[in-house]
Structure formats: C-alpha cells, structure tokens
Design a protein around this motif. Structure first.
Motif, PDB file in Angstrom:
ATOM      1  N   MET A   1       0.495  -1.002  -0.040  1.00 37.25           N
ATOM      2  CA  MET A   1      -0.282  -0.125   0.086  1.00 37.25           C
ATOM      3  C   MET A   1       0.892   1.516  -0.141  1.00 37.25           C
ATOM      4  N   LYS A   2       1.812   1.178   1.225  1.00 39.80           N
ATOM      5  CA  LYS A   2       2.909   2.131   0.574  1.00 39.80           C
ATOM      6  C   LYS A   2       3.097   2.544  -0.770  1.00 39.80           C
ATOM      7  N   THR A   3       3.914   2.178  -1.656  1.00 44.51           N
ATOM      8  CA  THR A   3       3.989   2.178  -3.076  1.00 44.51           C
ATOM      9  C   THR A   3       3.276   2.007  -3.868  1.00 44.51           C
ATOM     10  N   ILE A   4       1.618   1.781  -3.274  1.00 45.80           N
ATOM     11  CA  ILE A   4       0.455   3.031  -4.184  1.00 45.80           C
ATOM     12  C   ILE A   4       0.676   4.342  -4.233  1.00 45.80           C
ATOM     13  N   LEU A   5       0.649   4.314  -2.818  1.00 47.40           N
ATOM     14  CA  LEU A   5       0.525   5.737  -1.889  1.00 47.40           C
ATOM     15  C   LEU A   5       1.426   6.862  -2.587  1.00 47.40           C
ATOM     16  N   ASN A   6       2.954   6.366  -3.092  1.00 52.11           N
ATOM     17  CA  ASN A   6       3.727   6.942  -2.571  1.00 52.11           C
ATOM     18  C   ASN A   6       3.992   7.470  -4.632  1.00 52.11           C
ATOM     19  N   LEU A   7       3.214   6.274  -5.450  1.00 53.39           N
ATOM     20  CA  LEU A   7       3.372   6.858  -6.648  1.00 53.39           C
ATOM     21  C   LEU A   7       2.302   7.680  -7.257  1.00 53.39           C
ATOM     22  N   VAL A   8       1.314   7.288  -6.241  1.00 47.47           N
ATOM     23  CA  VAL A   8       0.099   8.855  -6.226  1.00 47.47           C
ATOM     24  C   VAL A   8       0.669   9.966  -6.496  1.00 47.47           C
ATOM     25  N   TRP A   9       0.948   9.777  -4.507  1.00 46.16           N
ATOM     26  CA  TRP A   9       1.847  11.384  -4.432  1.00 46.16           C
ATOM     27  C   TRP A   9       2.927  11.800  -5.614  1.00 46.16           C
ATOM     28  N   LEU A  10       3.464  11.207  -6.257  1.00 45.30           N
ATOM     29  CA  LEU A  10       4.963  11.434  -6.846  1.00 45.30           C
ATOM     30  C   LEU A  10       4.221  12.069  -7.319  1.00 45.30           C
ATOM     31  N   VAL A  11       3.502  11.555  -8.346  1.00 42.84           N
ATOM     32  CA  VAL A  11       2.286  12.009 -10.182  1.00 42.84           C
ATOM     33  C   VAL A  11       1.830  13.275  -9.411  1.00 42.84           C
ATOM     34  N   LEU A  12       1.156  13.504  -8.425  1.00 43.81           N
ATOM     35  CA  LEU A  12       0.010  14.827  -7.966  1.00 43.81           C
ATOM     36  C   LEU A  12       0.693  16.200  -7.113  1.00 43.81           C
ATOM     37  N   SER A  13       1.447  15.436  -6.423  1.00 48.67           N
ATOM     38  CA  SER A  13       2.283  16.724  -5.581  1.00 48.67           C
ATOM     39  C   SER A  13       3.866  16.747  -4.942  1.00 48.67           C
ATOM     40  N   GLY A  14       4.201  14.936  -4.753  1.00 51.28           N
ATOM     41  CA  GLY A  14       5.459  14.593  -4.818  1.00 51.28           C
ATOM     42  C   GLY A  14       6.896  15.246  -5.344  1.00 51.28           C
ATOM     43  N   PHE A  15       6.967  15.371  -7.250  1.00 45.78           N
ATOM     44  CA  PHE A  15       7.907  15.863  -7.546  1.00 45.78           C
ATOM     45  C   PHE A  15       7.808  17.136  -7.696  1.00 45.78           C
ATOM     46  N   TRP A  16       6.677  18.212  -7.516  1.00 47.67           N
ATOM     47  CA  TRP A  16       6.832  19.921  -7.387  1.00 47.67           C
ATOM     48  C   TRP A  16       7.847  20.188  -6.111  1.00 47.67           C
ATOM     49  N   LEU A  17       6.985  19.536  -5.200  1.00 46.53           N
ATOM     50  CA  LEU A  17       7.462  19.863  -4.081  1.00 46.53           C
ATOM     51  C   LEU A  17       8.724  19.744  -3.643  1.00 46.53           C
ATOM     52  N   PHE A  18       9.268  18.318  -3.942  1.00 51.29           N
ATOM     53  CA  PHE A  18      10.528  18.031  -4.426  1.00 51.29           C
ATOM     54  C   PHE A  18      11.633  19.045  -4.979  1.00 51.29           C
ATOM     55  N   LEU A  19      10.883  19.489  -6.172  1.00 50.77           N
ATOM     56  CA  LEU A  19      11.497  20.373  -6.907  1.00 50.77           C
ATOM     57  C   LEU A  19      11.691  22.336  -5.860  1.00 50.77           C
ATOM     58  N   GLY A  20      10.673  22.252  -5.473  1.00 49.74           N
ATOM     59  CA  GLY A  20      10.358  23.693  -4.800  1.00 49.74           C
ATOM     60  C   GLY A  20      11.726  23.402  -3.319  1.00 49.74           C
ATOM     61  N   TYR A  21      12.415  22.227  -2.493  1.00 50.36           N
ATOM     62  CA  TYR A  21      12.928  21.895  -1.922  1.00 50.36           C
ATOM     63  C   TYR A  21      14.534  22.032  -3.243  1.00 50.36           C
ATOM     64  N   LEU A  22      14.764  21.836  -3.775  1.00 50.34           N
ATOM     65  CA  LEU A  22      15.415  21.562  -4.442  1.00 50.34           C
ATOM     66  C   LEU A  22      16.488  22.727  -4.582  1.00 50.34           C
ATOM     67  N   ALA A  23      15.590  23.916  -5.775  1.00 48.53           N
ATOM     68  CA  ALA A  23      15.505  24.951  -5.324  1.00 48.53           C
ATOM     69  C   ALA A  23      15.876  26.199  -4.148  1.00 48.53           C
ATOM     70  N   ALA A  24      15.323  25.308  -2.673  1.00 45.58           N
ATOM     71  CA  ALA A  24      15.499  26.447  -1.847  1.00 45.58           C
ATOM     72  C   ALA A  24      16.941  25.524  -0.890  1.00 45.58           C
ATOM     73  N   GLY A  25      17.488  24.590  -1.568  1.00 46.52           N
ATOM     74  CA  GLY A  25      18.322  24.186  -1.071  1.00 46.52           C
ATOM     75  C   GLY A  25      19.030  24.861  -1.820  1.00 46.52           C
ATOM     76  N   LEU A  26      19.503  24.781  -2.891  1.00 40.40           N
ATOM     77  CA  LEU A  26      20.858  25.916  -4.113  1.00 40.40           C
ATOM     78  C   LEU A  26      20.260  27.103  -4.049  1.00 40.40           C
ATOM     79  N   LEU A  27      19.942  27.789  -3.060  1.00 41.81           N
ATOM     80  CA  LEU A  27      20.029  28.964  -3.085  1.00 41.81           C
ATOM     81  C   LEU A  27      19.948  29.091  -1.450  1.00 41.81           C
ATOM     82  N   LEU A  28      20.381  27.694  -0.522  1.00 37.68           N
ATOM     83  CA  LEU A  28      20.910  28.344   0.875  1.00 37.68           C
ATOM     84  C   LEU A  28      22.522  27.863   0.392  1.00 37.68           C
TER      85      LEU A  28
END
Length: 130
Positions: A1-28
């Motif tokens: 079940m964790k894998t299914i939730l993680n895959l749906v999460w990745l498509v709907l919001s995880g990738f975009w949130l990761f990009l936000g954290y990546l941008a913040a990390g690079l700026l910092l």
C-alpha cells in the motif's frame, strides 16, 4: 500500500514539492554559512518526494544551535515551503481520493517549518534515532 500511495503522491504533488526544496537548497548553499540549511532542504526534499513509509522523530542531541538555526530557517525558507504544503494539501483534499495525500501534506508542514533537530527514519523503526 505504501508503494501505491507513494507513486500517486509522486505524480500529484511529490515531484513539485521536491523541486521547491531543491530550489531552496540550492539558494541556501550559495554561501558557506547556508550549507547546513541547504543540506536540510535536500534531506526534507527527499522525504517530500517519497513520504509514505517514513516518519520524523526528534533528535535528542539537538541543542541550542538547532533552535537558532530553526529561527533562521523559518525566516529564510520555512514559511515559503510551508505555504507550498498548505496550498497543495488543500488542492488535494478537494477530491475524495486525494484526502489521504492532503493529510500527508499537512503532516509535512511542521518539518518544513522547523527541520533542524529532526531525523527522518523508516516507520518500522521510529525510535531508532533515540
């Protein structure tokens, strides 16, 4: 079940949130003083990319330096990232299928606001950091 939730999460919001954290990390990481904050942003970004099956626990060895660092983090990047989690969480809660993902987004808000002094561990060993 964790894998299914993680895959749906990745498509709907995880990738975009990761990009936000990546941008913040690079700026910092531009300055030497900001590198620890950038590393924290990358660490939380990976957690935001694949959150199900992991949890956040407090570190016992965190002291006054992490408290001061959390205040600086809150001012520099924390509230921007928390707003991203709030907006994404509300958008996901509009549909019945997205409600568990929206709740997971709301659970990420405290660690996005105050990440220092926290450790991300698998849920099968939540007390491993203690």
């Amino acid at each position: 079940m964790k894998t299914i939730l993680n895959l749906v999460w990745l498509v709907l919001s995880g990738f975009w949130l990761f990009l936000g954290y990546l941008a913040a990390g690079l700026l910092l990481c531009i300055t030497v003083i900001g590198i620890p904050f950038g590393v924290a942003a990358f660490r939380i970004g990976l957690y935001a990319l694949w959150p199900f099956g992991q949890t956040v626990v407090d570190r016992r060895d965190a002291g006054a330096a992490s408290c001061v660092g959390n205040v600086l983090w809150l001012v520099l990047a924390g509230w921007w990232l928390a707003i991203g989690h709030i907006v994404t969480g509300i958008a996901l809660c509009v549909t019945i299928i997205g409600i568990p993902l929206g709740i997971a987004n709301f659970k990420l808000i405290p660690v996005s606001l105050l990440p220092l002094g926290k450790e991300i561990v698998p849920t099968d060993r939540p007390f491993a950091a203690r």
